[in-house]
Every structure is written in C-alpha cells, then in structure tokens.
Design an enzyme around this catalytic site. Structure first.
Site, mmCIF file in Angstrom:
data_model
loop_
_atom_site.group_PDB
_atom_site.id
_atom_site.type_symbol
_atom_site.label_atom_id
_atom_site.label_comp_id
_atom_site.label_asym_id
_atom_site.label_seq_id
_atom_site.Cartn_x
_atom_site.Cartn_y
_atom_site.Cartn_z
ATOM 1 N N ASP A 41 15.193 11.857 74.371
ATOM 2 C CA ASP A 41 15.511 10.550 74.950
ATOM 3 C C ASP A 41 16.282 9.736 73.927
ATOM 4 O OD1 ASP A 41 15.172 8.745 77.282
ATOM 5 O OD2 ASP A 41 14.344 7.433 75.733
ATOM 6 N N HIS A 465 -6.956 -10.667 109.914
ATOM 7 C CA HIS A 465 -6.539 -12.048 110.111
ATOM 8 C C HIS A 465 -7.158 -12.939 109.048
ATOM 9 C CE1 HIS A 465 -4.902 -15.302 112.443
ATOM 10 N NE2 HIS A 465 -6.071 -15.922 112.465
HETATM 11 P P1 FAD Z 1 16.016 6.614 83.708
HETATM 12 O O1 FAD Z 1 14.735 5.931 83.925
HETATM 13 O O2 FAD Z 1 17.227 5.770 83.618
HETATM 14 O O3 FAD Z 1 15.835 7.469 82.370
HETATM 15 C C1 FAD Z 1 16.896 8.175 81.790
HETATM 16 C C2 FAD Z 1 16.674 8.233 80.286
HETATM 17 O O4 FAD Z 1 17.525 9.206 79.734
HETATM 18 C C3 FAD Z 1 17.039 6.926 79.600
HETATM 19 O O5 FAD Z 1 16.062 6.581 78.652
HETATM 20 C C4 FAD Z 1 18.364 7.255 78.917
HETATM 21 O O6 FAD Z 1 18.602 6.454 77.794
HETATM 22 C C5 FAD Z 1 18.142 8.704 78.563
HETATM 23 N N1 FAD Z 1 19.375 9.459 78.350
HETATM 24 C C6 FAD Z 1 20.538 9.374 79.036
HETATM 25 N N2 FAD Z 1 21.412 10.305 78.583
HETATM 26 C C7 FAD Z 1 20.759 10.990 77.616
HETATM 27 C C8 FAD Z 1 21.124 12.081 76.794
HETATM 28 N N3 FAD Z 1 22.322 12.685 76.920
HETATM 29 N N4 FAD Z 1 20.229 12.525 75.873
HETATM 30 C C9 FAD Z 1 19.013 11.950 75.748
HETATM 31 N N5 FAD Z 1 18.608 10.920 76.520
HETATM 32 C C10 FAD Z 1 19.477 10.451 77.456
HETATM 33 N N6 FAD Z 1 13.375 1.184 91.066
HETATM 34 C C11 FAD Z 1 12.288 0.969 91.841
HETATM 35 O O7 FAD Z 1 11.721 1.908 92.368
HETATM 36 N N7 FAD Z 1 11.804 -0.307 92.030
HETATM 37 C C12 FAD Z 1 12.383 -1.391 91.468
HETATM 38 O O8 FAD Z 1 11.931 -2.523 91.665
HETATM 39 C C13 FAD Z 1 13.511 -1.188 90.630
HETATM 40 N N8 FAD Z 1 14.109 -2.225 90.019
HETATM 41 C C14 FAD Z 1 15.150 -1.999 89.179
HETATM 42 C C15 FAD Z 1 15.720 -3.092 88.527
HETATM 43 C C16 FAD Z 1 16.799 -2.911 87.680
HETATM 44 C C17 FAD Z 1 17.386 -4.102 86.962
HETATM 45 C C18 FAD Z 1 17.312 -1.595 87.470
HETATM 46 C C19 FAD Z 1 18.476 -1.381 86.544
HETATM 47 C C20 FAD Z 1 16.757 -0.504 88.106
HETATM 48 C C21 FAD Z 1 15.667 -0.696 88.966
HETATM 49 N N9 FAD Z 1 15.070 0.370 89.640
HETATM 50 C C22 FAD Z 1 13.995 0.144 90.462
HETATM 51 C C23 FAD Z 1 15.618 1.748 89.541
HETATM 52 C C24 FAD Z 1 14.798 2.603 88.573
HETATM 53 O O9 FAD Z 1 14.709 1.965 87.331
HETATM 54 C C25 FAD Z 1 15.470 3.967 88.460
HETATM 55 O O10 FAD Z 1 15.593 4.525 89.746
HETATM 56 C C26 FAD Z 1 14.669 4.933 87.584
HETATM 57 O O11 FAD Z 1 14.446 4.407 86.310
HETATM 58 C C27 FAD Z 1 15.403 6.272 87.497
HETATM 59 O O12 FAD Z 1 14.695 7.152 86.677
HETATM 60 P P2 FAD Z 1 15.444 8.366 85.958
HETATM 61 O O13 FAD Z 1 14.363 9.195 85.367
HETATM 62 O O14 FAD Z 1 16.401 8.985 86.879
HETATM 63 O O15 FAD Z 1 16.329 7.692 84.812
#
Ligand code: FAD
Length: 492
Positions: A41, A465
């Site tokens: 990460d 309710h």
């Molecule tokens: P992420 O959680 O983004 O994790 C990916 C990780 O990989 C990150 O730490 C990144 O830095 C790391 N990474 C990337 N490339 C590399 C690499 N090459 N090598 C090593 N590490 C790397 N979802 C909901 O369900 N409810 C909500 O209310 C909600 N609100 C949100 C509000 C905001 C402002 C945002 C931006 C998003 C929100 N989301 C919400 C969406 C949710 O955060 C994402 O859908 C979720 O985090 C996706 O998970 P993921 O595992 O795909 O990626």
C-alpha cells in the site's frame, strides 16, 4: 492456523496491491485459510502534498471523514432545533474547523493503527511501497526512500482504487483542492466553490454549508448522474432551501489568486461568461482509476480503453492468475461494501472452495446530502427503459417526520417512491427515500429486495410508529392515479 509455506517457486501465495477496502478484505480472508499473503500500500501525495496511512480511500479520505463531517453539520442543525424542545442554548453558537479536523484525523489515525495491528496479528506482511508489474507473477515495490523490492506470488489481486481527477483549466492544480485534501485542511475553508455535482461534490457542499460556510456548486449539466431524476430534483431543492447556491450549465475556465488572497474563478456557460471570488475551490469532477501507474502491459493485462479500468469475469482479469476488486473494476459500483464483499468472496473461491459469486445488482447506497437520499434497485427512468411505462407501477408519498413538527423543520422534500412491476405479485424493482437517516432506512429494504420483496409484502408489513421507515409500509398512492401524494395526518 499456522501459515503453510507457499507452493512452488513464489515468495507468497497471494500478493495484494492496494491496502484499501477491497485489498485488505481479500488479504485477511486469504490469510484465514492459511495462505501467505503480502499487501502493498502506497499513497502518492496529492497535488497539495496531502498523504495518509494504510486503509485506503474510505478510511482516510472518503466515507469515514465525510460521514463525520456530515454528522458535525447535522449536529449544528440539531443544536438549533433543541431550543424549541426546551434546551437553553447560548446564542450565537460557534463552531471551530480546526477542532473538527483534529478530531476526525485522530479517529483516522486510530483506524490506521488498528489496521496495522490486525495485519501483524494475521501474519500478513505489509509493505509500504508502490507496486509496479514486472511480469504476471512479479511486482516491484518502490519505497519512499527509493529502495526497491521484487516480490513474486502465485496469485495477484489488484485493488488500487482511484484518485480525484483534475479538470484541465489554468490554475486548477495550483490553486484547487480535492476531497483528498479537504478532511485534513489545516485552516477553515471559508466561502467554497465546489466544482462537480456527483455525490462527493454535493455531500461536501452540503456539510460545509451546515458548518456555516458559504457554499456554491458549479455543474456542467446534471446533478447526481445515474440517480433517479425526480429524487435528485428534491435533493437539489432542499440544498437550495438550506442556502447552497448552484451555478448550473457552467464550466470553469480559469482560477487565479488575487492580491487579497482570494481565488478568482472565471467560468463560461450558455448565457456567457461569469466570475466569482472564493476562499477555497474544491474540484469533485470524478475519479481516475490508478491502473496505468501499475504498468499493466508488463503483465499482459488489458484495461478498458476509456475508463482504463479492468474488465473482469468473476473478478479475474484477462491474465488467469491476476484478479481485481473494488473501484478499479469497469462499470461496477464504486462503494466500500462492494469492494469488501468482492474481495472476501474472491479469497473464498480461490482458497476455500466456495462457489459464491459477487452480486453487483441491487446494491443500496446513500447520498449524505443535508437531507439524505437512500436508494436501492432501479431508478424510475431505468425501470421504464428496461420494461415500459405500462409494465411498471410507481407508488409515492410525501411524509412528515414527527420530530420535524416542534422545530417546524421543512418537510417539503421528505418523499419516497417504490417502483414495482405492475403485474402481480408486483415485484419491487426499486426503492427511493429522501429524509433523515436514509441509509439506515434503506439498508433493511435492500435485504428484503434480495429476498424477493413484492408490493404485497410491504402492505402486509406492520410499521413501527412513529418512524420515517414505516412510510414504506403505508405507501398506497400510485403516480398513475394522479392523486395527491401529500399526507393528510401523521397517524391515520
Ligand atoms: P481504495 O480504498 O482506494 O484503496 C486503494 C489503495 O491502494 C490506496 O491506499 C492506494 O493508495 C493504494 N495504491 C494505489 N496504487 C497502488 C500501487 N501501485 N501500489 C501500492 N498501493 C497502491 N463509499 C461508500 O460505500 N460509502 C460512502 O459514503 C463513500 N463516501 C465516499 C466519499 C469520498 C469523498 C470518496 C472519495 C469516496 C467515498 N466512497 C464511499 C467510495 C469508497 O471510498 C471506495 O469505493 C472504496 O474505498 C474503494 O475501495 P478500493 O479497495 O477499491 O480502493
């Protein structure tokens, strides 16, 4: 269970790239089946230099800080309402941005810490390095200090998520912030322009206004694309009533810094050009998958030519030992629970012989706008497109939450809608709710839809309710009837 040695010539059984919602869920599940797992990460600092710890978007710069700031905003509203319920509250009340940011960041740091402890306890190796493919079984992790480590694994899961996309206009990267920066902003944002009206833009504009800052949303065409249009109009109307301004049909052309420190934003629209001064400009114009940064072609991986996301079959990419979950998947909901569920099920299929596939249909979601909007299933537009207007029935109702009466809160936009097939047994296709605690209301109905909910089931359900959720058990007026859907009384 003690971990068994990985088979064959690889360092690990599973290498997960991305320690966010999907990656961590998959890694933890795989390790529970005795597999040797490594998680990479790495957070590349935002244009403004913001960075954060393990846990991904949700924990650090997404759902969690967003919900906490939304809650801070709702509490301000509740304090005002409390007066009408007999509480003596000083007037005016005051709010401190720095204290909120400190509390939010402390919570995030505690979650980062717990995550690291969990990984250690589960004997999952955590590498704080940026992963880049060398081949289909090898990833090179580049550390902050410039050192590199080559890691091989039998299976690889890509869970790299995405980051905010910057629109291309002068001054954008120099002067604007994104949601990556907002939740740790050291000084108060002041009068804020939010560019973009997806759910992230609207939520930020909404809580900023609730915290006492002027907030304006600039949108090129439509708010909340993909959501039910009728519901979206009500979300917008409620935000306007709360004082959020909208600049619709406008696109930014330039941001520059004025001698007084303010940001001058120039825009154009159908009615010509315009400009305004703001303290903060937040761009929320969509997110970009972090797939290209992985050098996917080195592993033979293909990405969709427009979204640059992975097209998968049961989360498997075009390379048999490489999988992907979460926001980096093409045309899948970008939501934390979706990433978690897909990650867990994938590990179960790979290492525990289960067959269960991720079901991406009927995933409930909520927009945490000042008056929340929760929904599950089809929008009215999608239901009409998938069937025809004559094949569906739309039940709808305005309602008055009991707790809104004493403080005389605006009930104009408290509204719900149930979309069913017309033909018996009137299977429910979609449910939409605007009102307090919309996420809590919709979650249970999402389970009911999975279990085959019909309109008759709703009618047969005795409500609790007085709650707002019971309104779904009382809804009886169809749009087709043209009858007035506004309530006559609370209890009949
Ligand atoms: P992420 O959680 O983004 O994790 C990916 C990780 O990989 C990150 O730490 C990144 O830095 C790391 N990474 C990337 N490339 C590399 C690499 N090459 N090598 C090593 N590490 C790397 N979802 C909901 O369900 N409810 C909500 O209310 C909600 N609100 C949100 C509000 C905001 C402002 C945002 C931006 C998003 C929100 N989301 C919400 C969406 C949710 O955060 C994402 O859908 C979720 O985090 C996706 O998970 P993921 O595992 O795909 O990626």
């Amino acid at each position: 269970m003690a971990p068994v040695k990985p088979s064959g010539q690889y360092d690990f059984d599973l290498l997960v790239i991305g320690g966010g919602s999907g990656g961590l869920a998959c890694a933890k599940e795989a390790s529970s089946f005795g597999k040797q797992v490594v998680v990479l990460d790495f957070v590349i600092p935002s244009e403004k230099g913001t960075t954060w710890g393990i846990g991904g978007t949700c924990v650090n710069v997404g759902c969690i800080p967003k919900k906490l700031m939304h809650q801070a905003s709702l509490l301000g509203e509740s304090i005002q309402e409390a007066r009408s319920y007999g509480w003596n509250i000083p007037d005016p009340i005051s709010f401190n941005w720095e204290s909120l940011v400190e509390a939010v960041q402390n919570h995030i740091k505690s979650v980062n810490w717990v995550t690291r402890v969990q990984l250690r306890d589960k004997k999952i190796e955590y590498v704080n390095g940026h992963g880049v493919f060398e081949d289909a079984h090898t990833v090179v992790a580049k550390m902050k200090n410039g050192k590199e480590r080559r890691i091989t694994a039998k299976d690889i899961v890509i869970a790299v998520g995405g980051r905010p996309r910057y629109p291309d206009f002068p001054g954008c990267k120099e002067y604007c912030i994104t949601s990556d920066d907002l939740f740790s902003l050291p000084t108060s944002p002041g009068n804020t322009l939010v560019i973009g009206a997806g759910y992230i833009g609207l939520e930020c504009a909404g809580f900023l206004k609730g915290l006492g800052y002027e907030s304006t949303v600039m949108v090129r065409s439509m708010l909340l694309r993909g959501f039910d249009r009728g519901m979206v109009n009500l979300v917008q109307a409620e935000m306007e009533d709360k004082g959020v301004k909208f600049l619709i049909g406008k696109i930014p052309v330039k941001v520059s810094k004025q001698p007084n420190g303010k940001l001058l934003v120039e825009w154009k629209g159908d009615d010509g050009i315009g400009q305004g001064e703001f303290d903060t400009v937040l761009v929320a114009t969509g997110r970009k998958a972090l797939s290209e940064e992985l050098n996917p072609s080195a592993a033979g991986l293909q990405v969709h030519p427009e979204s640059f996301k992975f097209i998968t079959n049961a989360e498997q990419t075009n390379i048999p030992n490489i999988y992907a979950v979460g926001d980096v998947l093409h045309e899948r909901p970008e939501l934390t629970p979706v990433a978690i569920q897909a990650g867990k099920l994938l590990a179960g299929r790979l290492y525990n012989g289960i067959q269960e596939q991720m079901d991406y249909d009927n995933v409930a979601t909520t927009v945490f706008s000042p008056l929340e909007y929760g929904c599950v299933g089809l929008t009215e537009e999608d239901a009409i497109n998938r069937y025809t207007e004559n094949e569906i029935e739309v039940y709808h109702a305005y309602y008055k939450p009991t707790e809104f009466f004493i403080p005389q809160k605006n009930v104009k936009h408290c509204y719900l809608k149930v979309i069913t097939l017309l033909k018996a047994p009137q299977k429910v296709l979609g449910m939409h709710f605007i009102g307090p605690q919309a996420g809590e209301v919709i979650q249970g109905y999402a389970a009911a839809i999975k279990a085959g909910l019909t309109y008759q089931h709703l009618k047969d359900t005795v409500g609790i309710h007085p709650t707002v959720s019971e309104e779904f058990t009382r809804v009886a007026i169809t749009k087709r009837s043209g009858d007035d859907p506004t309530p006559q009384s609370c209890c009949s």
